[in-house]
Design a protein around this motif. Structure first.
Motif, PDB file in Angstrom:
ATOM      1  N   PRO B  17       7.495   9.966  36.131  1.00  0.00           N
ATOM      2  CA  PRO B  17       7.914   9.952  37.551  1.00  0.00           C
ATOM      3  C   PRO B  17       7.571  11.262  38.259  1.00  0.00           C
ATOM      4  O   PRO B  17       7.170  11.252  39.427  1.00  0.00           O
ATOM      5  CB  PRO B  17       9.431   9.759  37.462  1.00  0.00           C
ATOM      6  CG  PRO B  17       9.656   9.120  36.127  1.00  0.00           C
ATOM      7  CD  PRO B  17       8.616   9.692  35.218  1.00  0.00           C
ATOM      8  N   GLU B  20       4.062  11.217  39.368  1.00  0.00           N
ATOM      9  CA  GLU B  20       3.847  10.379  40.547  1.00  0.00           C
ATOM     10  C   GLU B  20       4.301  11.105  41.812  1.00  0.00           C
ATOM     11  O   GLU B  20       3.637  11.034  42.859  1.00  0.00           O
ATOM     12  CB  GLU B  20       4.594   9.045  40.390  1.00  0.00           C
ATOM     13  CG  GLU B  20       4.055   8.001  41.330  1.00  0.00           C
ATOM     14  CD  GLU B  20       4.647   6.627  41.121  1.00  0.00           C
ATOM     15  OE1 GLU B  20       5.080   6.308  39.994  1.00  0.00           O
ATOM     16  OE2 GLU B  20       4.684   5.873  42.114  1.00  0.00           O
ATOM     17  N   ARG B  21       5.404  11.816  41.722  1.00  0.00           N
ATOM     18  CA  ARG B  21       5.865  12.599  42.891  1.00  0.00           C
ATOM     19  C   ARG B  21       4.843  13.689  43.221  1.00  0.00           C
ATOM     20  O   ARG B  21       4.550  13.970  44.378  1.00  0.00           O
ATOM     21  CB  ARG B  21       7.242  13.215  42.614  1.00  0.00           C
ATOM     22  CG  ARG B  21       8.390  12.212  42.701  1.00  0.00           C
ATOM     23  CD  ARG B  21       9.737  12.904  42.664  1.00  0.00           C
ATOM     24  NE  ARG B  21      10.052  13.446  41.355  1.00  0.00           N
ATOM     25  CZ  ARG B  21      10.680  12.784  40.392  1.00  0.00           C
ATOM     26  NH1 ARG B  21      11.064  11.532  40.597  1.00  0.00           N
ATOM     27  NH2 ARG B  21      10.926  13.345  39.226  1.00  0.00           N
ATOM     28  N   LEU B  22       4.341  14.296  42.165  1.00  0.00           N
ATOM     29  CA  LEU B  22       3.340  15.362  42.355  1.00  0.00           C
ATOM     30  C   LEU B  22       2.125  14.811  43.113  1.00  0.00           C
ATOM     31  O   LEU B  22       1.629  15.433  44.043  1.00  0.00           O
ATOM     32  CB  LEU B  22       2.926  15.887  40.980  1.00  0.00           C
ATOM     33  CG  LEU B  22       1.857  16.964  40.865  1.00  0.00           C
ATOM     34  CD1 LEU B  22       2.114  17.759  39.587  1.00  0.00           C
ATOM     35  CD2 LEU B  22       0.455  16.405  40.818  1.00  0.00           C
ATOM     36  N   ARG B  24       2.031  12.425  45.151  1.00  0.00           N
ATOM     37  CA  ARG B  24       2.396  12.213  46.560  1.00  0.00           C
ATOM     38  C   ARG B  24       2.350  13.510  47.342  1.00  0.00           C
ATOM     39  O   ARG B  24       2.136  13.515  48.552  1.00  0.00           O
ATOM     40  CB  ARG B  24       3.796  11.602  46.656  1.00  0.00           C
ATOM     41  CG  ARG B  24       3.863  10.187  46.120  1.00  0.00           C
ATOM     42  CD  ARG B  24       5.283   9.698  46.114  1.00  0.00           C
ATOM     43  NE  ARG B  24       5.720   9.313  47.450  1.00  0.00           N
ATOM     44  CZ  ARG B  24       5.728   8.074  47.899  1.00  0.00           C
ATOM     45  NH1 ARG B  24       5.322   7.091  47.122  1.00  0.00           N
ATOM     46  NH2 ARG B  24       6.130   7.798  49.107  1.00  0.00           N
ATOM     47  N   GLY B  25       2.568  14.619  46.666  1.00  0.00           N
ATOM     48  CA  GLY B  25       2.489  15.919  47.334  1.00  0.00           C
ATOM     49  C   GLY B  25       1.056  16.347  47.604  1.00  0.00           C
ATOM     50  O   GLY B  25       0.816  17.285  48.355  1.00  0.00           O
ATOM     51  N   CYS B 128       6.340  22.110  44.832  1.00  0.00           N
ATOM     52  CA  CYS B 128       6.514  20.836  44.107  1.00  0.00           C
ATOM     53  C   CYS B 128       7.316  21.070  42.830  1.00  0.00           C
ATOM     54  O   CYS B 128       8.238  20.306  42.501  1.00  0.00           O
ATOM     55  CB  CYS B 128       5.168  20.214  43.750  1.00  0.00           C
ATOM     56  SG  CYS B 128       4.291  19.485  45.137  1.00  0.00           S
TER      57      CYS B 128
END
Lengths: 209, 173
Positions: B17, B20-22, B24-25, B128
């Motif tokens: 997860p 995935e957030r990374l 998006r950044g 991040c």
């Protein structure tokens, strides 16, 4: 636990909450899919390398032929020099593989070092384009052109006068061709210099951070 | 199963997860983000053949992911049109007549991500990692700066982000 991470400590928590509450797709790749994509990537790298080698081979074959079959010694020597220059450029490019070809480097290097090294490598490559890409071809091209001029009688008057040969090249044509080659060289150098300046600006910005 | 497979599974189990957030950044476009995430996964799997345990698995995973993401951003033809800016240059949204209407959570998230994507690669990476919940020492090991430098940067970046997100979303304090 620091204040920053203690629950209910204000804006920092809110930013983290926003960050962590993003809706994720959560799609995972199976091991088979990973293996398949790695194989595809490695195949693409092999194809890319193969195309580079094939291009070099075409140059080597055509100029290699001239080494033995050139009309005069200047053409032969020029072809030999161009062949050597091609080998030098291929060697230069092959000894500077991209990070994509060395995946373990992505994990070994701290990000700042990796980023800086990657920018420096590209900047140096563009900055030194005269030395590793253009200048090595200059002697070969110059000697070859001289050889063609000699062949066609434009220089040294060894062959029939130009006016007597329908396919001959006169001195003016040769000069125009030399000018064209020089313009191409300078254009390539200017493009690379511009790119090197941009990369240096990125490096300067990195150091200021 | 090879050791690369095992390490990869362990890494994805623990940090999937976060990766995935990374992504998006780094990338706003959903399709390209999927490509980037896939490239990170592939780079990660390939990198494990050289993993020697000199750093933790977490440090390795984040280094590979961010280094790959930065390369992706640099080489992508579809870079963020607004380019990268320093934290002091993060733009403030123009005043709107309907400012009194609060932006919802999704909009606040998008605003935060948009601001993060405007940052230079190193700052983007630092914020991040901070938002993931890592402390300054761990971030320093990943990015290669001193802990105190990271601490200062996190503080400055956070202030800038809070200030700007607050301007776009009144309930962010």
């Amino acid at each position: 636990m620091s204040d920053e991470r203690r629950p209910g400590t204000g804006p920092n928590l809110e930013l983290r909450e926003l960050w962590h509450s993003q809706q994720l797709e959560g799609k995972e790749l199976s091991m088979e899919a990973i293996h398949g994509r790695v194989s595809t990537l490695e195949r693409k790298i092999k194809i890319r390398n193969g195309i580079e080698y094939a291009g070099a081979l075409v140059v080597l074959l055509s100029f290699g032929y001239q080494i033995f079959e050139g009309e005069n010694v200047y053409v032969k020597v020029g072809a030999l020099l161009i062949t050597l220059a091609t080998l030098l450029v291929v060697y230069f490019l092959r000894t500077r593989g991209s990070a994509a070809d060395m995946p373990e480097e992505l994990g070994r290097a701290a990000s700042l070092d990796f980023y800086r090294a990657s920018l420096e490598r590209q900047r140096d490559l563009h900055q030194s384009v005269w030395y590793w890409y253009l200048l090595p071809f200059v002697p070969g091209v110059a000697v070859s052109l001289f050889g063609f001029a000699v062949r066609d009688g434009a220089i040294l008057n060894q062959a029939a006068p130009i006016a007597e040969r329908g396919d001959a090249t006169d001195a003016a044509s040769i000069l125009m061709f030399v000018g064209f080659i020089a313009a191409v060289f300078f254009f390539v150098a200017a493009l690379n210099k511009r790119r090197a300046r941009k990369l240096q600006a990125e490096l300067d910005a990195l150091e200021e951070q | 199963m090879s050791s690369s497979d095992e390490l990869y599974k362990e890494a994805i189990g623990a940090f999937g997860p976060a990766l995935e957030r990374l992504a998006r950044g780094y990338e706003a476009d959903a399709e390209m983000r999927r490509d980037l995430l896939q490239e990170i996964h592939i780079a990660l799997w390939r990198s494990f053949s050289g993993f020697d345990g000199r750093c933790s698995l977490r440090t390795w995973v984040y280094r590979v992911a961010h280094n790959r993401a930065v390369s992706y951003v640099r080489t992508s033809r579809f870079r963020n049109e607004r380019g990268i800016v320093n934290e002091s240059e993060i733009e403030t949204p123009a005043p709107r007549e309907d400012r009194e209407l609060e932006l919802d959570r999704a909009q606040a998230q998008e605003r935060l991500l948009s601001l993060i994507r405007q940052l230079p690669p190193l700052n983007r990476q630092i914020i991040c990692l901070h938002l993931e919940g890592m402390d300054a020492a761990s971030i320093a090991e990943i990015v290669g700066l001193s802990t105190s430098h990271v601490h200062t940067k996190v503080h400055r970046l956070k202030e800038a982000l809070i200030e700007d997100v607050r301007k776009g979303k009144s309930h962010v304090r």
